[in-house]
Design an enzyme around this catalytic site. Structure first.
Site: not given
Ligand code: IPM
Ligand code: MN
Length: 371
Positions: A142, A221
């Site tokens: 991320y 998985d």
């Molecule tokens: C979550 C959501 C977020 C993430 C998005 C909205 C960025 O899916 O909180 O799980 O991927 O963390």
């Protein structure tokens, strides 16, 4: 107790579900003589519309000055199908998590006795499931370096983890396991990814400090399959950011609706409480969104401040609403009640549990909007 709570309702159904969580917290404050104040600020697509920034400075300042944050949801379809968008609502949430150092996202998954028939999974498989997912929230793919080649034909996202990032959440997961059923399952992809092998090494070391806890490993998985084959085998699941995102949506099927799953995102200094569901734009303003995930996130907020009795009162009120079928259409197709009526019932029940039958008939007679 006095608490200043920052409220970030966000996009889509965020504002309507958050409103119900506030009702529950206000009822708790009244019953238990606490003083909770709520200050709203914008984040996500709505903040982009207002300020061109998905996380305005003012919002971040408010969060830093508050005791806790109640978050709604984020996302707007107008950005989803536009790969060229320079700013995206999700950046607001990601920046918020990173800026506040909210490295651990705790997502409890439970099969409610009264909802066993609502899950598409078989009752005997899900009955008794009680899992706590510890998802790392400020690292991994991320947040790793992103790259798009000039010609637009090659792209990459780096998955990077440091020992320290793994250690701090691992300690929280092991501590949670000690207070639960003494089992931690590390979900990774160590047969392929170097970063997963680091997770295994670091977590194996930390496990030695928690001799009562059994540590096992599952490739993601296989974990995805085990989650629906035999979810009862899990106690605490510890995993990196992306795997935790995916596995927790999958786990929500056990409860019968993603609209039930709450979460706490905590760091060393700040804490934010948010449903795991998204902004569900198709439902915005229709009164069909399930507010329970948001209300249960409020219960986690109370627990964070050691208000265990108060949190339990919220949970009991939620269970009562489920038992009496005072629920939104995701759980109930015959006598659905609106988002706001579910919130009213839960707040009423908190204030007046003995009159629940009265509350119940009021909801159904007073005729809540049937959708
Ligand atoms: C979550 C959501 C977020 C993430 C998005 C909205 C960025 O899916 O909180 O799980 O991927 O963390
Ligand atoms: Mn998600």
């Amino acid at each position: 107790m006095k608490l200043n709570i920052a409220v970030l309702p966000g996009d889509g159904i965020g504002p309507e579900v958050t409103k119900q969580a506030i009702k529950a917290l206000q009822a708790i404050a009244l019953e238990f003589d606490h003083s909770f104040s709520f200050t709203h600020a914008s984040v996500g697509a709505i903040a982009i519309d207002e300020t061109e920034n998905p996380l305005p400075e003012q919002t971040l300042d408010l969060c830093e000055a508050s005791d806790a944050i109640l978050f709604g949801a984020i996302g707007d379809p107008k950005y989803d199908n536009n790969p060229d968008a320079k700013v995206r609502p999700e950046q607001g949430l990601l920046r918020l998590r990173k800026s506040l150092g909210l490295y651990a996202n705790i997502r409890p998954v439970k099969a409610y006795e009264t909802l066993l028939d609502k899950s598409p999974l078989k009752k005997h498989i899900i009955e008794g499931t009680d899992i706590s997912i510890y998802r790392e929230l400020t690292g991994g793919i991320y947040f790793g370096e992103k790259h798009l080649s000039e010609d637009g034909n090659t792209a990459s996202d780096l998955c990077l983890y440091t020992k320290l990032e793994i250690e701090r959440i691992a300690h929280l997961a092991f501590k949670a396991a000690v207070a639960r059923r003494n089992k931690v399952t590390l979900v990774d992809k160590a047969n392929v990814l170097e970063s997963s092998r680091l997770w295994r090494r670091v977590v194996t070391e930390i496990a030695k400090e928690y001799p009562t806890v059994a540590l096992d490993f599952l490739f993601v998985d296989n974990a995805a399959m085990q989650m629906i084959l035999n979810p009862k085998q899990f106690d605490v699941i510890l995993t990196e950011n992306m795997f935790g995102d995916i596995i927790s949506d999958e786990a929500s099927v056990i409860g019968g609706s993603i609209g039930l799953l709450a979460s706490a995102s905590v760091g060393d200094k700040y804490a934010m409480f948010e449903p795991i569901h998204g902004s569900y734009p198709e439902a915005t303003g229709k009164g069909i969104a399930n507010p329970i995930a948001s209300i249960l996130s409020a219960a986690m907020l109370l627990e964070h401040f050691d208000l265990f009795e108060e949190a339990e009162v919220i949970r009991q009120a939620v269970e009562k609403s489920l038992l009496l079928n005072i629920t939104t259409p995701d759980l109930n197709t015959e006598h659905t009640v609106t988002t706001s009526k579910v919130g009213d019932f839960i707040a009423d029940y908190i204030s007046n549990p003995k009159d629940s039958n009265l509350n119940f008939s009021n909801i159904h007679l007073g005729q809540s909007t049937i959708i």
